[in-house]
Motif scaffolding. Structure first.
Motif, PDB file in Angstrom:
ATOM      1  N   ILE A  29     -24.776 -10.312  13.219  1.00 17.74           N
ATOM      2  CA  ILE A  29     -25.515  -9.116  12.802  1.00 17.74           C
ATOM      3  C   ILE A  29     -25.291  -8.934  11.304  1.00 17.74           C
ATOM      4  O   ILE A  29     -24.160  -8.975  10.827  1.00 17.74           O
ATOM      5  N   PHE A  30     -26.381  -8.743  10.571  1.00 17.38           N
ATOM      6  CA  PHE A  30     -26.254  -8.613   9.117  1.00 17.38           C
ATOM      7  C   PHE A  30     -26.802  -7.282   8.629  1.00 17.38           C
ATOM      8  O   PHE A  30     -27.556  -6.595   9.325  1.00 17.38           O
ATOM      9  N   SER A  31     -26.399  -6.927   7.419  1.00 17.49           N
ATOM     10  CA  SER A  31     -26.833  -5.684   6.785  1.00 17.49           C
ATOM     11  C   SER A  31     -27.050  -5.945   5.309  1.00 17.49           C
ATOM     12  O   SER A  31     -26.306  -6.715   4.687  1.00 17.49           O
ATOM     13  N   ASN A  32     -28.054  -5.291   4.734  1.00 20.72           N
ATOM     14  CA  ASN A  32     -28.317  -5.461   3.304  1.00 20.72           C
ATOM     15  C   ASN A  32     -27.264  -4.793   2.437  1.00 20.72           C
ATOM     16  O   ASN A  32     -27.193  -5.042   1.235  1.00 20.72           O
ATOM     17  N   THR A  33     -26.441  -3.933   3.033  1.00 25.86           N
ATOM     18  CA  THR A  33     -25.421  -3.222   2.255  1.00 25.86           C
ATOM     19  C   THR A  33     -24.027  -3.795   2.454  1.00 25.86           C
ATOM     20  O   THR A  33     -23.079  -3.332   1.827  1.00 25.86           O
ATOM     21  N   ARG A  34     -23.875  -4.794   3.315  1.00 23.62           N
ATOM     22  CA  ARG A  34     -22.569  -5.375   3.588  1.00 23.62           C
ATOM     23  C   ARG A  34     -22.619  -6.889   3.424  1.00 23.62           C
ATOM     24  O   ARG A  34     -23.572  -7.538   3.853  1.00 23.62           O
ATOM     25  N   LEU A  52     -31.733  -7.186  25.066  1.00 19.25           N
ATOM     26  CA  LEU A  52     -30.625  -8.097  24.804  1.00 19.25           C
ATOM     27  C   LEU A  52     -29.418  -7.230  24.453  1.00 19.25           C
ATOM     28  O   LEU A  52     -29.450  -6.479  23.480  1.00 19.25           O
ATOM     29  N   THR A  53     -28.368  -7.341  25.231  1.00 17.37           N
ATOM     30  CA  THR A  53     -27.167  -6.547  24.982  1.00 17.37           C
ATOM     31  C   THR A  53     -26.112  -7.430  24.332  1.00 17.37           C
ATOM     32  O   THR A  53     -25.759  -8.491  24.855  1.00 17.37           O
ATOM     33  N   LEU A  54     -25.651  -6.978  23.168  1.00 19.55           N
ATOM     34  CA  LEU A  54     -24.669  -7.727  22.396  1.00 19.55           C
ATOM     35  C   LEU A  54     -23.339  -6.988  22.383  1.00 19.55           C
ATOM     36  O   LEU A  54     -23.311  -5.760  22.253  1.00 19.55           O
ATOM     37  N   ARG A  55     -22.272  -7.728  22.502  1.00 13.28           N
ATOM     38  CA  ARG A  55     -20.931  -7.152  22.349  1.00 13.28           C
ATOM     39  C   ARG A  55     -20.420  -7.547  20.967  1.00 13.28           C
ATOM     40  O   ARG A  55     -20.384  -8.731  20.626  1.00 13.28           O
ATOM     41  N   VAL A  56     -20.038  -6.544  20.181  1.00 10.04           N
ATOM     42  CA  VAL A  56     -19.745  -6.751  18.764  1.00 10.04           C
ATOM     43  C   VAL A  56     -18.376  -6.168  18.437  1.00 10.04           C
ATOM     44  O   VAL A  56     -18.077  -5.026  18.803  1.00 10.04           O
ATOM     45  N   PHE A  57     -17.569  -6.939  17.730  1.00  5.59           N
ATOM     46  CA  PHE A  57     -16.285  -6.445  17.237  1.00  5.59           C
ATOM     47  C   PHE A  57     -16.440  -6.125  15.758  1.00  5.59           C
ATOM     48  O   PHE A  57     -16.764  -6.997  14.959  1.00  5.59           O
ATOM     49  N   CYS A  58     -16.219  -4.862  15.396  1.00  3.95           N
ATOM     50  CA  CYS A  58     -16.336  -4.420  14.011  1.00  3.95           C
ATOM     51  C   CYS A  58     -14.966  -3.901  13.578  1.00  3.95           C
ATOM     52  O   CYS A  58     -14.586  -2.770  13.916  1.00  3.95           O
ATOM     53  N   PRO A  59     -14.166  -4.695  12.854  1.00  6.61           N
ATOM     54  CA  PRO A  59     -12.775  -4.346  12.565  1.00  6.61           C
ATOM     55  C   PRO A  59     -12.608  -2.975  11.913  1.00  6.61           C
ATOM     56  O   PRO A  59     -11.709  -2.217  12.273  1.00  6.61           O
ATOM     57  N   GLY A  64     -22.062   1.638  11.897  1.00  5.77           N
ATOM     58  CA  GLY A  64     -23.266   2.344  11.465  1.00  5.77           C
ATOM     59  C   GLY A  64     -23.922   1.711  10.253  1.00  5.77           C
ATOM     60  O   GLY A  64     -25.136   1.844  10.052  1.00  5.77           O
ATOM     61  N   ASP A  65     -23.125   0.995   9.425  1.00  4.82           N
ATOM     62  CA  ASP A  65     -23.705   0.301   8.270  1.00  4.82           C
ATOM     63  C   ASP A  65     -24.655  -0.811   8.697  1.00  4.82           C
ATOM     64  O   ASP A  65     -25.456  -1.292   7.896  1.00  4.82           O
ATOM     65  N   TYR A  66     -24.548  -1.251   9.943  1.00  6.65           N
ATOM     66  CA  TYR A  66     -25.371  -2.355  10.443  1.00  6.65           C
ATOM     67  C   TYR A  66     -26.508  -1.873  11.351  1.00  6.65           C
ATOM     68  O   TYR A  66     -27.306  -2.682  11.808  1.00  6.65           O
ATOM     69  N   LEU A  67     -26.564  -0.552  11.606  1.00  8.96           N
ATOM     70  CA  LEU A  67     -27.601   0.004  12.475  1.00  8.96           C
ATOM     71  C   LEU A  67     -28.283   1.179  11.786  1.00  8.96           C
ATOM     72  O   LEU A  67     -28.282   2.310  12.282  1.00  8.96           O
ATOM     73  N   SER A  68     -28.857   0.927  10.650  1.00 11.78           N
ATOM     74  CA  SER A  68     -29.523   1.979   9.897  1.00 11.78           C
ATOM     75  C   SER A  68     -30.781   2.453  10.624  1.00 11.78           C
ATOM     76  O   SER A  68     -31.630   1.639  11.027  1.00 11.78           O
ATOM     77  N   ASP A  69     -30.894   3.770  10.833  1.00 13.25           N
ATOM     78  CA  ASP A  69     -32.072   4.381  11.470  1.00 13.25           C
ATOM     79  C   ASP A  69     -32.347   3.810  12.857  1.00 13.25           C
ATOM     80  O   ASP A  69     -33.507   3.707  13.291  1.00 13.25           O
TER      81      ASP A  69
END
Length: 566
Positions: A29-34, A52-59, A64-69
């Protein structure tokens, strides 16, 4: 932006994802701000609901930085042993997020019906997946052309997959005088363009480069529309859906004599674990440079993660660590140099009580210092890997100022130790260095130690037409130069010897071997034999230790791997 929905392609986006994730794959998963992408795993697929359900580890827990709006973007990479990796990008997909535990999240993505995206009335963006391919060449500067792979195509432009190491000269908003897209049957399109956006593509060693076509005349636009229509029909055919044409599009017909692209994935999978970690540090060097060049937020966490990785590897198994550095041979020259010097500095500093506390900052400083030279790439300096002219070498002496300017633009200020490494490592005790011509009294022991490691690495590798020196000859050269600290050199020689771990050595029996371990006297006690010079076309892979090494003769000298295509 909406997905183009056609009855023929209904639910094909989620079905295609399902087919890809059945095999070996990566999702990021990518973000334009990270700068850091997040790794994800598939927790579930619902074809009927297109979810599609994804399991994500965000240390850091800041998902929220990766799910804008309520939108998420992710790359899906299919990894196949027999074929080049397949990269598929999903941008701004509707998603909801639920925290499972602390830094663990589930992201539920609702995919559209189809992989085709409507970008404006009458226009569609066609992804090149399921074996569809087209090659691209970009003229960047006079005499500099970059090869790429087409990822998608539309009337307005395209997205390209560019090898990470080739992306150095590219910058957002840059004008490209010539872009040539060629399909498997030899037909193609030529256009001018500009770079709209750039970002690392998943965790692969590629950059996604968005291109906008410029100055398309009527005939070129008609030809582009033909390519898009044919590609759209071919995508539907490869998905197994009903289509107006039963056969393959002429664009994608290829001669049976054409060879398959060479696959580097097999070699990558054979690397020892430490080599994987070191090559990831090398990959992160490119990403940090990308952030600096395009004035994105400085990835401080990535820089220090690289430094911590090198320090940890050096501490965990020193011989394996030093041996694994040889796997940097295929990296860009500036990356090879920076990672090797940073690694050796991370190996040396923990043994010196007065310097150990500065190890992390110093290693990060070496990694950052190398960014200045690729920042100077331009029409006047199109490459760092060719024989440089005198004027180009003089231009490179401004790399420290270039780096500092760029750091100021992105709003990041290094600490005093890191700043000292960046600014002083090219200074010399006799005042002959740059950028400020400092003398011995202004240069710390830390800088003197790092300078020795840097110059020895420079001398023992070929550069700008100069052949590589053996370690012994390099030591002699440095000892005879008043710009370097002789005590620091003596400590270096005692630690690494005349046959450093990771060097290629020749034996009297005509065998070449990589040094894996040294004994207390500094002689190889374990080697990996890779070549018998009596049989030039043969390759060996035999580990010998202790008395068994006598089977291949007596140790002669350290040799340059490049002279033997190793």
């Amino acid at each position: 932006m909406e997905w183009k929905t056609t009855s023929a392609l209904s639910n094909q986006a989620i079905r295609t994802v399902g087919r890809i994730v059945e095999g070996s794959h990566d999702i990021t998963i990518f973000s334009n701000t990270r700068a850091h992408p997040l790794s994800a795993q598939v927790a579930g697929i619902d074809i009927g609901r297109r979810t599609l359900t994804l399991r994500v580890f965000c240390p850091a827990g800041n998902i929220g930085d990766y799910l804008s709006d309520g939108l998420v973007s992710f790359d899906l990479e299919k990894i196949n042993r027999d074929d080049p990796p397949l990269l598929l990008c999903f941008e701004k997909v509707q998603a909801t997020c639920e925290r499972i535990h602390s830094s663990l999240f589930e992201v539920r993505c609702t995919l559209a019906d189809t992989l085709l995206i409507t970008i404006k009335p009458g226009g569609v963006r066609v992804p090149f997946v399921l074996g569809m391919s087209a090659s691209v060449s970009l003229d960047v500067y006079t005499g500099l052309t970059i090869s790429a792979r087409l990822c998608n195509l539309s009337v307005g432009g395209c997205m390209l997959e560019v090898p990470l190491e080739d992306s150095m000269p590219l910058t957002i908003h840059q004008q490209l005088p010539n872009i040539y897209i060629q399909f498997p049957n030899g037909e193609g399109l030529r256009s001018k363009g500009s770079i709209r956006n750039m970002r690392p593509f998943g965790r692969a060693r590629h950059v996604a480069v968005g291109i906008r076509f410029i100055d398309l005349d009527r005939d070129m636009r008609q030809r582009l529309l033909y390519f898009i229509t044919e590609s759209e029909a071919e995508l539907a055919r490869r998905m197994g859906m009903e289509n107006r044409r039963a056969g393959i599009s002429p664009l994608f017909l290829v001669s049976p004599h054409d060879k398959k692209p060479a696959n580097s994935n097999k070699r990558r999978n054979k690397l020892p674990p430490m080599a994987h970690a070191i090559k990831e540090v090398a990959r992160q060097q490119h990403i940090i440079l990308h952030c600096l060049k395009n004035e994105r937020p400085f990835p401080e966490d990535m820089l220090y993660d690289s430094a911590d990785t090198l320090l940890h590897l050096a501490e965990s198994d020193r011989h394996q660590f030093l041996y694994a550095l040889r796997y940097l041979s295929e990296e860009a020259a500036w990356v090879r140099h920076s990672v090797r010097v940073a690694a050796l500095l991370g190996d040396v500093l923990p043994t010196q009580p007065g310097l150990v506390d500065d190890a992390r900052e110093a290693v990060a400083g070496i990694l950052l210092h190398a960014m200045g030279k690729p920042l100077l790439l331009s029409e006047h300096l199109p490459s760092l890997d060719t024989h440089l002219t005198a004027s180009q070498r003089n231009l490179l002496k401004h790399h420290v100022e270039a780096l500092r300017r760029q750091l100021h633009k992105v709003g990041w200020s290094p600490g005093p130790v890191l700043n000292r490494i960046v600014g002083d490592i090219n200074e010399r005790l006799d005042g002959s260095g740059y950028p400020a011509g400092k003398r011995a009294e202004a240069l710390s022991e830390l800088v003197r130690t790092a300078s020795i490691i840097k110059i020895v690495d420079t001398l023992t590798h070929a550069r700008n037409g100069r052949p590589a020196l053996s370690p012994l000859d390099a030591y002699r050269w440095v000892y005879g130069n008043d710009g370097y600290d002789k005590k620091c050199l003596t400590r270096y020689v005692r630690r690494y010897g005349l046959y450093p771990v990771g060097s290629l050595v020749k034996y009297t029996g005509g065998f070449l071997a990589w040094v894996m371990e040294l004994d207390r006297e500094g002689s190889p006690r374990q080697v990996r034999v890779v070549k018998n010079l009596a049989f030039q076309d043969s390759k060996l892979d035999t580990v010998l230790a202790d008395q068994d090494i006598q089977q291949i003769g007596k140790l002669e000298e350290v040799v340059d791997p490049a002279n033997f295509q190793l």
